[in-house]
Design a protein around this motif. Structure first.
Motif, short mmCIF file in Angstrom:
data_model
loop_
_atom_site.label_atom_id
_atom_site.label_comp_id
_atom_site.label_asym_id
_atom_site.label_seq_id
_atom_site.Cartn_x
_atom_site.Cartn_y
_atom_site.Cartn_z
N VAL A 4 -11.44 -2.64 5.52
CA VAL A 4 -11.00 -1.25 5.61
C VAL A 4 -10.58 -0.77 4.22
O VAL A 4 -9.97 -1.53 3.46
CB VAL A 4 -9.84 -1.10 6.64
N LEU A 5 -10.93 0.46 3.89
CA LEU A 5 -10.50 1.08 2.63
C LEU A 5 -9.47 2.14 2.99
O LEU A 5 -9.77 3.09 3.71
CB LEU A 5 -11.68 1.73 1.90
N ILE A 6 -8.25 1.93 2.51
CA ILE A 6 -7.15 2.86 2.79
C ILE A 6 -6.93 3.72 1.55
O ILE A 6 -6.77 3.21 0.45
CB ILE A 6 -5.84 2.11 3.13
N VAL A 46 0.83 -1.20 0.00
CA VAL A 46 0.00 0.00 0.00
C VAL A 46 0.87 1.26 0.00
O VAL A 46 0.49 2.28 -0.56
CB VAL A 46 -0.97 0.00 1.22
N GLY A 47 2.03 1.18 0.63
CA GLY A 47 2.95 2.31 0.63
C GLY A 47 2.64 3.37 1.67
O GLY A 47 2.71 4.56 1.39
N ILE A 48 2.26 2.95 2.87
CA ILE A 48 1.97 3.88 3.96
C ILE A 48 2.87 3.58 5.15
O ILE A 48 3.56 2.57 5.18
CB ILE A 48 0.49 3.80 4.41
N ASN A 49 2.85 4.46 6.12
CA ASN A 49 3.57 4.24 7.37
C ASN A 49 2.82 3.14 8.13
O ASN A 49 1.78 3.40 8.74
CB ASN A 49 3.62 5.54 8.16
N MET A 50 3.33 1.91 8.06
CA MET A 50 2.61 0.76 8.62
C MET A 50 2.36 0.87 10.13
O MET A 50 1.24 0.63 10.58
CB MET A 50 3.33 -0.54 8.27
#
Length: 147
Positions: A52-54, A27-31
């Motif tokens: 969940v929709l990120i 996803v490329g987010i701060n996990m």
């Protein structure tokens, strides 16, 4: 000005138990930031699966929207069975009452494409039928709507 959306990902985690891993890596987010926020918001939902929709933005920030647990999970829970039928037209695995159907429909209303409880109940009943779960009293429920 609105932030530019780079990516959206629909995932599912057990409530309060999201962990950094392969699903989130893509996803490329701060996990750690996401898992902490997700776990805090879902800790009161037991261990049920939470879709969940990120939404990831160009500046690497993100938002997420929580959904109700899957209909199949709620039906399995209500019918007290391990899983749905592999051949629902031949094998019935359990049953639920109209009251349980209504309870599930009321729970799922925010995520369904209707605001009418009766329509929501019909949608949930269709899922139950496809899973081999019988809704006791459903025929009478349908006849009530004809009056």
């Amino acid at each position: 000005m609105a932030k530019e959306i780079v990516k959206q990902a629909k995932l599912q985690f057990a409530a309060g138990q999201a962990k950094p891993g392969p699903a989130l890596a893509g996803v490329g987010i701060n996990m750690p930031e996401f898992t902490k926020a997700f776990n805090d918001k879902t800790k009161d939902r037991g261990s049920e699966p939470v879709p969940v929709l990120i939404t990831v933005y160009k500046d690497k920030s993100f938002d997420f929207k929580l959904f109700t647990s899957p209909t199949s999970y709620k039906l399995i829970q209500a019918a007290k069975v391990k899983k749905g039928s592999s051949s629902s037209n031949k094998e019935k695995v359990g049953s639920i009452t109209i009251a349980q159907l209504q309870e599930i429909a009321e729970y799922k209303m925010p995520d369904l494409n209707t605001t009418n409880l009766r329509s929501a109940m019909k949608q949930i009943a269709g899922t139950a039928k496809n899973m081999g779960i019988v809704v006791e009293g459903y025929e009478e429920f349908l006849k009530e709507g004809l009056n």
